[in-house]
Motif scaffolding. Structure first.
Motif, PDB file in Angstrom:
ATOM      1  N   ASP A  51       0.727  -1.210  -0.029  1.00 29.38           N
ATOM      2  CA  ASP A  51       0.002  -0.072   0.156  1.00 29.38           C
ATOM      3  C   ASP A  51       0.849   1.418   0.177  1.00 29.38           C
ATOM      4  O   ASP A  51       0.456   2.234   0.426  1.00 29.38           O
ATOM      5  CB  ASP A  51      -0.772   0.025   1.151  1.00 29.38           C
ATOM      6  N   ASP A  52       1.795   1.139  -0.413  1.00 30.38           N
ATOM      7  CA  ASP A  52       2.893   2.245  -0.309  1.00 30.38           C
ATOM      8  C   ASP A  52       2.461   3.663  -0.989  1.00 30.38           C
ATOM      9  O   ASP A  52       2.700   4.713  -0.672  1.00 30.38           O
ATOM     10  CB  ASP A  52       4.314   1.997  -0.944  1.00 30.38           C
ATOM     11  N   PHE A  53       1.589   3.244  -2.054  1.00 26.33           N
ATOM     12  CA  PHE A  53       1.064   4.375  -2.929  1.00 26.33           C
ATOM     13  C   PHE A  53      -0.355   4.777  -2.601  1.00 26.33           C
ATOM     14  O   PHE A  53      -0.910   5.827  -2.981  1.00 26.33           O
ATOM     15  CB  PHE A  53       1.329   4.438  -4.286  1.00 26.33           C
ATOM     16  N   ALA A  54      -0.791   3.915  -1.803  1.00 26.20           N
ATOM     17  CA  ALA A  54      -2.416   4.210  -1.348  1.00 26.20           C
ATOM     18  C   ALA A  54      -2.590   5.427  -0.826  1.00 26.20           C
ATOM     19  O   ALA A  54      -3.583   6.223  -1.259  1.00 26.20           O
ATOM     20  CB  ALA A  54      -3.009   3.004  -0.673  1.00 26.20           C
ATOM     21  N   LYS A  55      -1.709   6.060   0.197  1.00 27.57           N
ATOM     22  CA  LYS A  55      -2.076   7.408   0.867  1.00 27.57           C
ATOM     23  C   LYS A  55      -1.860   8.290  -0.194  1.00 27.57           C
ATOM     24  O   LYS A  55      -2.662   9.581  -0.347  1.00 27.57           O
ATOM     25  CB  LYS A  55      -0.897   7.375   2.283  1.00 27.57           C
ATOM     26  N   THR A  56      -0.895   8.302  -1.147  1.00 28.13           N
ATOM     27  CA  THR A  56      -0.737   9.296  -2.010  1.00 28.13           C
ATOM     28  C   THR A  56      -1.764   9.526  -3.083  1.00 28.13           C
ATOM     29  O   THR A  56      -2.296  10.717  -3.401  1.00 28.13           O
ATOM     30  CB  THR A  56       0.738   9.206  -3.011  1.00 28.13           C
ATOM     31  N   THR A  57      -2.315   8.442  -3.584  1.00 28.42           N
ATOM     32  CA  THR A  57      -3.413   8.610  -4.477  1.00 28.42           C
ATOM     33  C   THR A  57      -4.862   9.003  -3.703  1.00 28.42           C
ATOM     34  O   THR A  57      -5.458   9.682  -4.258  1.00 28.42           O
ATOM     35  CB  THR A  57      -3.687   7.107  -5.315  1.00 28.42           C
ATOM     36  N   ALA A  58      -4.978   8.556  -2.321  1.00 27.20           N
ATOM     37  CA  ALA A  58      -5.913   9.081  -1.834  1.00 27.20           C
ATOM     38  C   ALA A  58      -6.131  10.355  -1.460  1.00 27.20           C
ATOM     39  O   ALA A  58      -6.918  11.098  -1.530  1.00 27.20           O
ATOM     40  CB  ALA A  58      -6.142   8.206  -0.402  1.00 27.20           C
ATOM     41  N   LEU A  59      -4.907  10.907  -1.062  1.00 21.51           N
ATOM     42  CA  LEU A  59      -4.732  12.390  -0.623  1.00 21.51           C
ATOM     43  C   LEU A  59      -5.017  13.317  -2.150  1.00 21.51           C
ATOM     44  O   LEU A  59      -5.400  14.370  -2.094  1.00 21.51           O
ATOM     45  CB  LEU A  59      -3.459  12.853  -0.334  1.00 21.51           C
ATOM     46  N   SER A  60      -4.375  12.753  -3.260  1.00 23.08           N
ATOM     47  CA  SER A  60      -4.500  13.436  -4.340  1.00 23.08           C
ATOM     48  C   SER A  60      -5.835  13.661  -5.182  1.00 23.08           C
ATOM     49  O   SER A  60      -6.165  14.316  -5.700  1.00 23.08           O
ATOM     50  CB  SER A  60      -3.633  12.727  -5.669  1.00 23.08           C
ATOM     51  N   GLN A  61      -6.563  12.134  -4.616  1.00 17.78           N
ATOM     52  CA  GLN A  61      -8.030  12.292  -5.117  1.00 17.78           C
ATOM     53  C   GLN A  61      -8.856  13.374  -4.458  1.00 17.78           C
ATOM     54  O   GLN A  61      -9.519  14.187  -5.090  1.00 17.78           O
ATOM     55  CB  GLN A  61      -8.783  10.970  -4.728  1.00 17.78           C
ATOM     56  N   ILE A  62      -8.555  13.777  -3.276  1.00 18.66           N
ATOM     57  CA  ILE A  62      -9.133  14.809  -2.381  1.00 18.66           C
ATOM     58  C   ILE A  62      -8.663  15.939  -3.097  1.00 18.66           C
ATOM     59  O   ILE A  62      -9.206  17.027  -3.206  1.00 18.66           O
ATOM     60  CB  ILE A  62      -8.788  14.772  -0.810  1.00 18.66           C
ATOM     61  N   GLY A  63      -7.446  16.158  -3.296  1.00 15.79           N
ATOM     62  CA  GLY A  63      -6.632  17.366  -3.882  1.00 15.79           C
ATOM     63  C   GLY A  63      -7.557  17.682  -4.949  1.00 15.79           C
ATOM     64  O   GLY A  63      -7.829  18.959  -5.389  1.00 15.79           O
ATOM     65  N   PHE A  64      -7.704  16.608  -6.180  1.00 14.31           N
ATOM     66  CA  PHE A  64      -8.471  17.205  -7.272  1.00 14.31           C
ATOM     67  C   PHE A  64      -9.769  17.430  -6.889  1.00 14.31           C
ATOM     68  O   PHE A  64     -10.341  18.316  -7.925  1.00 14.31           O
ATOM     69  CB  PHE A  64      -8.503  15.847  -8.165  1.00 14.31           C
ATOM     70  N   TYR A  65     -10.357  16.928  -6.256  1.00 12.33           N
ATOM     71  CA  TYR A  65     -11.857  17.116  -5.418  1.00 12.33           C
ATOM     72  C   TYR A  65     -11.680  18.739  -5.376  1.00 12.33           C
ATOM     73  O   TYR A  65     -12.642  19.626  -5.701  1.00 12.33           O
ATOM     74  CB  TYR A  65     -12.394  16.373  -4.441  1.00 12.33           C
ATOM     75  N   LEU A  66     -10.997  19.252  -4.485  1.00 14.13           N
ATOM     76  CA  LEU A  66     -10.864  20.698  -4.224  1.00 14.13           C
ATOM     77  C   LEU A  66     -10.408  21.599  -5.346  1.00 14.13           C
ATOM     78  O   LEU A  66     -10.989  22.754  -5.369  1.00 14.13           O
ATOM     79  CB  LEU A  66      -9.613  20.835  -2.843  1.00 14.13           C
TER      80      LEU A  66
END
Lengths: 269, 210
Positions: free
Chosen positions: A44-59
């Protein structure tokens, strides 16, 4: 770049890829192999990055103005801790229509008996993928009574700790659905390990297919667990259960705990 | 107390350092949900429902599928709430990781994809306030900065992949790019963002611990 550096680069590439979409079977196998070789990396090394990026794009998205509709919000609220209330049906599974389907003399008695002694939720927690875990006894009964190609095998313990385990596995290739039942399984600590189901389909796949992970929180009662295959199954021949790291693995190196049918699957797990 | 490290502002929320004699009790919503607290579950839905609904609508082709998905996500959150460890990830990170997993699985199951137009004409107060709260999260604002630093095409590729759930093959067809190029760019940009998060977290850690 030496061999180790190259392998680590491939590993990073696969980890990044796995964070955004499902990998092919070959990539999954290669990733599993590399993670074994380099345990300092985690799946899951990139799971956090993608999850935060998803929120970033939402914002950053000015059109992201949707408000959760109140009727959906209320349905979600109703599902919390009210498992058997007939009013609280989730989309796709309507209690009333199920009853209409099943009111045939052959089924009516079994439904009556089950209702009379009390349906209960399986005392398990598990990671669900496509299925939700509600009304499992009924869903299992529906599959048993409607699948024309139903397989049904008892479990056999492969180690002394598991020789007394009772239960069955049922599966339908046509419906791509199945359930396992287990009584007496040792309780696991989900922060340390989880049980994993494997489906042996030797015609289609070189390795057994991941059927989902689950936890056991009671050894006192029978538990029912849906099988959630990660790949389409064309001809399931056998099933197995192992104990793996939390979240499961793509390719197991752990000993078999239970198999169904009795003989060892021809594939190496 | 606010620390400014190279234009990244990080709020220090530990009021006790400021001599506040009534320490703030940080509400851990997820542990309350895990303990069977219905009010906490309702708060969870109120806090994150719009975000998850918005993203689900972008991933899935119709309202029924999005509705199924969001219900599954909140059930999964309920089931997983006991595993939340605030030392490993923030609440929003934990929740969005679970939501992402379910949405990707749903997308794979349903095997269809459509971007929906927003039905709202303007930002409602509710959504505005929730977006503002998210923006105040240090990690999220860091990621937004990192995303904005990427060039426009890279932003678009990442957005199509991460935010809208398109596969690499679909993106390649949409943008008329070779599949290998799409994969390489997405991977490299993800690694850039990940490294940026790590770099800043390391600097903050070093700042605090000398």
């Amino acid at each position: 770049m030496d061999k180790k550096d190259k392998e680590k680069q491939i590993l990073m590439e696969l980890l990044a890829l796995s964070a955004v979409e499902h990998l092919s079977v070959e990539d999954e196998q290669q990733l599993a192999q590399l993670l074994l070789q380099y345990p300092e990396y985690k799946k899951d090394d990139f799971a956090k990055t993608t999850a935060l990026s998803q929120i970033g794009f939402y914002l950053m998205d000015d059109t992201a103005n949707e408000t959760l509709p109140s009727e959906i919000r209320n349905k979600i609220l109703e599902t919390y801790d009210s498992p058997l209330d007939e009013k609280n049906t989730l989309p796709g599974f309507n209690f009333t229509s199920l009853f209409k389907t099943l009111i045939k003399p052959a089924y009516a008695w079994s439904i009556t008996v089950m209702l009379a002694i009390g349906l209960s939720y399986s005392m398990i927690t598990f990671k669900t993928y496509e299925n939700n875990y509600r009304y499992l006894p009924l869903k299992r009964m529906v599959l048993k009574n409607t699948a024309k190609d139903l397989m049904n095998h008892p479990w056999y313990g492969k180690t002394s700790d598991f020789e007394t385990i009772q239960g069955h596995v049922i599966w339908s290739n046509d419906k791509q659905r199945g359930f396992i039942t287990l009584t007496g399984m040792p309780i696991n600590d989900s922060s340390l390990n989880q049980y994993q189901i494997w489906i042996v389909d030797p015609i289609k796949y070189l390795n057994p297919v991941d059927g989902g992970v689950f936890d056991i929180t009671t050894s006192e009662k029978e538990v029912i667990i849906p099988i959630n295959p990660k790949l389409p199954i064309s001809n399931a021949r056998a099933f197995a259960i192992t104990l793996e790291q939390p979240g499961g693995v793509v390719v197991s190196s752990q000993p078999l705990l239970l198999t169904a049918p009795k003989e060892r699957p021809k594939q190496k797990i | 107390m606010e620390l400014i490290i190279n234009n990244l502002s990080i709020k220090d929320n530990s009021d006790s350092r400021m001599g506040n004699t009534s320490p703030k009790v940080h509400e851990n919503l997820l542990s309350k949900v895990a303990n069977g607290n219905p009010e906490a579950f309702e708060k969870l839905i109120n806090k994150y429902g719009n975000l998850i609904w918005s993203i689900a609508r972008r991933y899935l082709s119709n309202q029924d599928e999005a509705e199924d998905a969001i219900q599954e996500i909140f059930v999964a959150l309920w089931q997983s709430a006991g595993r939340f460890d605030p030392n490993k990830a923030s609440e929003i990170t934990f929740i969005s990781m679970i939501a992402r997993r379910r949405l990707i699985d749903n997308l794979r199951k349903n095997n269809k994809h459509k971007v929906l137009k927003s039905i709202e004409d303007s930002l409602s107060d509710d959504v505005f306030s929730q977006k503002s709260n998210l923006e105040r999260n240090a990690e999220i604002s860091l990621v937004v900065r990192a995303l904005k630093k990427l060039d426009i095409q890279d932003q678009e590729l990442l957005s199509l992949s991460i935010y809208q759930g398109y596969s690499h093959l679909e993106i390649a067809k949409l943008l008329n790019l070779p599949l290998g190029t799409v994969k390489t760019k997405i991977r490299r940009n993800l690694m850039k963002i990940r490294d940026e998060i790590k770099r800043v977290n390391t600097r903050v850690k070093n700042y605090y611990h000398g």
